[in-house]
Design an enzyme around this catalytic site. Structure first.
Site, PDB file in Angstrom:
ATOM      1  N   ASP A 258      25.980 -10.214  48.641  1.00  0.00           N
ATOM      2  CA  ASP A 258      27.229 -10.994  48.596  1.00  0.00           C
ATOM      3  C   ASP A 258      26.977 -12.495  48.434  1.00  0.00           C
ATOM      4  O   ASP A 258      27.921 -13.272  48.325  1.00  0.00           O
ATOM      5  CB  ASP A 258      28.074 -10.744  49.855  1.00  0.00           C
ATOM      6  CG  ASP A 258      27.289 -10.960  51.150  1.00  0.00           C
ATOM      7  OD1 ASP A 258      26.074 -10.684  51.157  1.00  0.00           O
ATOM      8  OD2 ASP A 258      27.879 -11.395  52.145  1.00  0.00           O
ATOM      9  N   ASP A 289      14.342 -22.745  50.953  1.00  0.00           N
ATOM     10  CA  ASP A 289      15.074 -21.493  50.820  1.00  0.00           C
ATOM     11  C   ASP A 289      15.579 -21.272  49.401  1.00  0.00           C
ATOM     12  O   ASP A 289      15.601 -20.156  48.908  1.00  0.00           O
ATOM     13  CB  ASP A 289      16.253 -21.464  51.805  1.00  0.00           C
ATOM     14  CG  ASP A 289      15.773 -21.462  53.234  1.00  0.00           C
ATOM     15  OD1 ASP A 289      15.283 -20.414  53.677  1.00  0.00           O
ATOM     16  OD2 ASP A 289      15.850 -22.517  53.893  1.00  0.00           O
ATOM     17  N   HIS A 416       4.124 -16.716  15.954  1.00  0.00           N
ATOM     18  CA  HIS A 416       4.092 -17.020  14.520  1.00  0.00           C
ATOM     19  C   HIS A 416       3.038 -18.070  14.171  1.00  0.00           C
ATOM     20  O   HIS A 416       2.821 -18.370  13.001  1.00  0.00           O
ATOM     21  CB  HIS A 416       5.498 -17.404  14.016  1.00  0.00           C
ATOM     22  CG  HIS A 416       5.893 -18.830  14.236  1.00  0.00           C
ATOM     23  ND1 HIS A 416       6.714 -19.234  15.273  1.00  0.00           N
ATOM     24  CD2 HIS A 416       5.612 -19.953  13.540  1.00  0.00           C
ATOM     25  CE1 HIS A 416       6.903 -20.539  15.192  1.00  0.00           C
ATOM     26  NE2 HIS A 416       6.252 -21.000  14.140  1.00  0.00           N
ATOM     27  N   ASP A 464       8.600 -14.315  20.195  1.00  0.00           N
ATOM     28  CA  ASP A 464       7.676 -15.209  19.494  1.00  0.00           C
ATOM     29  C   ASP A 464       6.776 -15.891  20.522  1.00  0.00           C
ATOM     30  O   ASP A 464       6.950 -17.061  20.857  1.00  0.00           O
ATOM     31  CB  ASP A 464       8.509 -16.243  18.707  1.00  0.00           C
ATOM     32  CG  ASP A 464       7.641 -17.081  17.772  1.00  0.00           C
ATOM     33  OD1 ASP A 464       6.462 -16.736  17.583  1.00  0.00           O
ATOM     34  OD2 ASP A 464       8.161 -18.089  17.244  1.00  0.00           O
ATOM     35  N   SER A 560       5.695 -26.144  16.490  1.00  0.00           N
ATOM     36  CA  SER A 560       5.721 -24.745  16.924  1.00  0.00           C
ATOM     37  C   SER A 560       4.575 -24.416  17.863  1.00  0.00           C
ATOM     38  O   SER A 560       3.471 -24.937  17.699  1.00  0.00           O
ATOM     39  CB  SER A 560       5.629 -23.831  15.711  1.00  0.00           C
ATOM     40  OG  SER A 560       6.882 -23.703  15.126  1.00  0.00           O
TER      41      SER A 560
HETATM   42  C1  4AZ Z   1       8.926 -24.946  12.244  1.00  0.00           C
HETATM   43  O1  4AZ Z   1       9.060 -24.786  11.061  1.00  0.00           O
HETATM   44  C2  4AZ Z   1      10.139 -25.378  13.041  1.00  0.00           C
HETATM   45  N1  4AZ Z   1      14.224 -27.681  14.739  1.00  0.00           N
HETATM   46  C3  4AZ Z   1      10.036 -25.564  14.392  1.00  0.00           C
HETATM   47  C4  4AZ Z   1      11.146 -25.960  15.122  1.00  0.00           C
HETATM   48  C5  4AZ Z   1      12.345 -26.186  14.484  1.00  0.00           C
HETATM   49  C6  4AZ Z   1      12.444 -25.995  13.127  1.00  0.00           C
HETATM   50  C7  4AZ Z   1      11.325 -25.593  12.413  1.00  0.00           C
HETATM   51  C8  4AZ Z   1      13.531 -26.606  15.299  1.00  0.00           C
HETATM   52  O2  4AZ Z   1       7.873 -24.767  12.836  1.00  0.00           O
END
Ligand code: 4AZ
Length: 618
Positions: A258, A289, A416, A464, A560
């Site tokens: 609850d 906590d 990727h 990913d 990325s």
């Molecule tokens: C890329 O191509 C990529 N705006 C990574 C992040 C974003 C766009 C493209 C986000 O690796």
């Protein structure tokens, strides 16, 4: 006040003229997060709460530790099966595995001096006035009603075998006329609410006047008829309570269900960012906590002067060995100053002490201050030590992706970004800042292994996420990263919320596709409800959007695999996201999309080992 209301409710339903609910100012529905309720969270859901120190968190659930996993330090306790255990943690761990043997008393098992609890002076065994016989006391004793609430009543009923706890902490039962008691004949009891036996609660004798005796109606099938049919809150354990009792900080259900899906809290109870209501007494009590830690923030000035300097160790800790009576004033700010005689060992203090002995993980702490300043696309240049978890993944002559150091030899990145077959070609550049003027702290590692999430979908960017294990140098036993610090891995999706500010960093392109040579960073906020930007391409649980309203700060090509890091209230850095995808870069209404790391805690821990990334509940 609340007790009176519950008692009234019970009474008027008994007389069956109570058709309409007792009025309340707040619309009940508004406090509760309905979607969250479908997850059926309880006190064992480590996405919402910390586990007990004799439990560990596996796949979002607190499960029993094995007794040998308990800290060794402590004094023996006796269990209801007559066996002695070296520590309270070990007894609770055994009990967790085999619930039939419960805590009986602190110290060795002796033939005399058994603790017992019973309910008496009514016609059934499920309700009555509560009587306890303490270890070292010959007589059964009553409990004073002013220390009695649903918290202790639930424990008493569970102790008596009623798994759903109490229906009502009844304080209106009277003793038969021939029995008279004077004002010294009742005890005070304090429980945390999750104890399995009343023997684990703390019994005290205080010099306050007698007001009445504690009674209880335990929750059975027959009392269900008295629960109102409208306005009910269905607990995960099957118990039904009234909606007014949900999100009030009190564990009415007994399984805490609850209090775990709240948008606001009733009365004075405290709302954790994770949507959990905790009793107001837990704010600034020296024990964290809320999983997000804010209940112990800004406490210094409010604490009792005597308590200064006791961060996680309560005053009563260390009193565990006590056999006789002792006089202490409990609690940070007692409402009434009074002398209190502790009659039983303080097992709550012992629980806290055990917690403080559990291994602690060091992650996400830097000595760098200035990344808190404003402003990847639209980013600012990082300085040495700002992002000690940031790494670059070098593939041949190019750096196309970033990564995040999470401890040991392990780097987190985007699926990727890497291929298993190319592992031998990659280099991990740690403590690196600028291509054009390489810094002396730069350390390069070769790669041992690449692990790509088995459900990674290159078409949808679902899952990913990938792990890279770096190679140790032949003369070293571990990966030695002298200038890197791991970011913490979030174990719960409730650690951060939409609108929280976080930081993305990397060597990715600028908006106009301009090349970037130095590490840049920018502040973005977490964005909820991102399907409105990316319709059927967004997966709420697995992805996290982040950006700014005008799109001016964003991740881009080359970022990325790098980190989106959020700081908790204590400035500890969590890798909340891994840069994954997005429609273009820096465009309003097309925020960056990140892999939501909290959703992959178990996947990561399966590969790197739980102890490397678990901050709590190990
Ligand atoms: C890329 O191509 C990529 N705006 C990574 C992040 C974003 C766009 C493209 C986000 O690796």
């Amino acid at each position: 006040m609340k007790l009176i209301r519950v008692a009234l409710l019970f009474l008027c339903c008994y007389l069956s003229f109570c058709k309409r609910s007792l009025t309340s100012d707040t619309p009940q529905e508004d406090l509760i997060d309905k979607k969250c309720l479908t997850e059926k969270y309880t006190h064992l859901s480590c996405n919402k709460v910390f586990c007990q120190p004799w439990q560990k968190c596996i796949d979002g659930t607190c499960v029993c530790k094995l007794p040998y996993q308990c800290p060794k330090n402590g004094t023996s306790v006796c269990s209801t099966n007559g066996r002695s255990y070296p520590t309270y943690c070990q007894q609770k761990s055994f009990e967790c595995l085999r619930p039939e043997a419960k805590f009986l008393n602190n110290g060795k098992c002796t033939p005399e001096g058994q603790f017992s609890v019973s309910v008496n002076y009514r016609n059934t065994n499920s309700e009555g006035i509560v009587e306890v016989k303490l270890v070292d006391q010959d007589e059964k004793m009553f409990i004073c009603k002013n220390s009695w609430s649903i918290t202790q009543a639930n424990v008493a009923c569970r102790d008596l075998g009623f798994q759903q706890g109490a229906f009502d902490a009844q304080t209106n039962f009277n003793l038969p006329n021939h029995l008279h008691i004077n004002d010294t004949e009742c005890l005070h009891v304090h429980c945390r609410g999750l104890e399995t036996s009343l023997a684990e609660c703390t019994f005290t004798k205080r010099t306050t006047g007698y007001q009445g005796l504690a009674g209880v109606i335990c929750y059975t099938q027959s009392v269900e008829d008295f629960v109102r049919k409208d306005n009910i809150f269905q607990c995960v354990n099957g118990k039904r309570i009234s909606q007014e009792e949900a999100c009030d900080g009190l564990n009415n259900c007994g399984d805490q269900s609850d209090e775990l899906c709240c948008k606001e809290c009733r009365g004075n109870s405290f709302l954790c960012k994770s949507g959990v209501c905790i009793p107001k007494e837990y704010k600034c009590n020296g024990e964290v906590d809320c999983i997000t830690g804010e209940d112990e923030i800004g406490c210094q000035e409010r604490r009792h002067p005597e308590l200064q300097g006791f961060e996680l160790m309560p005053r009563a800790a260390g009193r565990l060995g006590l056999q006789g009576l002792e006089t202490v004033a409990r609690g940070p700010e007692p409402e009434i100053e009074e002398d209190t005689k502790l009659l039983t060992a303080d097992m709550d203090a012992e629980r806290k002490r055990i917690k403080s002995l559990l291994p602690k993980l060091s992650c996400g702490v830097t000595n760098s201050e200035h990344i808190r300043r404003k402003r990847v696309v639209g980013g600012k240049a990082a300085e040495a030590g700002d992002f000690p978890w940031q790494v670059a993944i070098r593939d041949g002559e190019k750096i196309n992706c970033g990564g995040i150091y999470i401890g040991g030899c392990w780097i987190l990145t985007a699926a990727h970004c890497v291929r298993v077959s190319k592992a031998h070609r990659y280099q991990i550049w740690t403590a690196f800042l600028d291509w054009l003027k390489p810094n002396s702290e730069l350390t390069v590692f070769w790669v041992n292994k690449v692990i790509i999430h088995e459900n990674y979908n290159g078409a949808t960017y679902e899952n990913d996420i990938a792990l890279i294990e770096m190679k140790k140098y032949s003369n070293q036993r571990e990966c030695e990263l002298h200038h890197s610090i791991p970011a913490c891995v979030p174990w719960s999706p409730y650690l951060f919320q939409p609108n929280d500010k976080c930081v993305v960093s990397g060597w990715g392109r600028e908006k106009d596709n301009q090349k970037v040579y130095s590490l840049k960073w920018g502040e973005v906020k977490l964005i909820g409800n991102c399907s409105k930007f990316y319709q059927d391409r967004y997966y709420e649980k697995k992805m996290q959007c982040a950006g700014t309203d005008d799109g001016s700060i964003d991740a881009c090509k080359g970022d990325s695999g790098g980190p989106l890091v959020c700081m908790d209230i204590n400035n500890v850095a969590y890798v909340w996201g891994v840069v994954s995808w997005g429609e273009n870069c820096g465009k309003p209404d097309f925020p960056g999309v990140y892999t939501k790391v909290a959703n992959y805690f178990d996947w990561i821990s399966q590969h790197v080992g739980r102890s490397l990334i678990s901050q709590h509940n190990v």
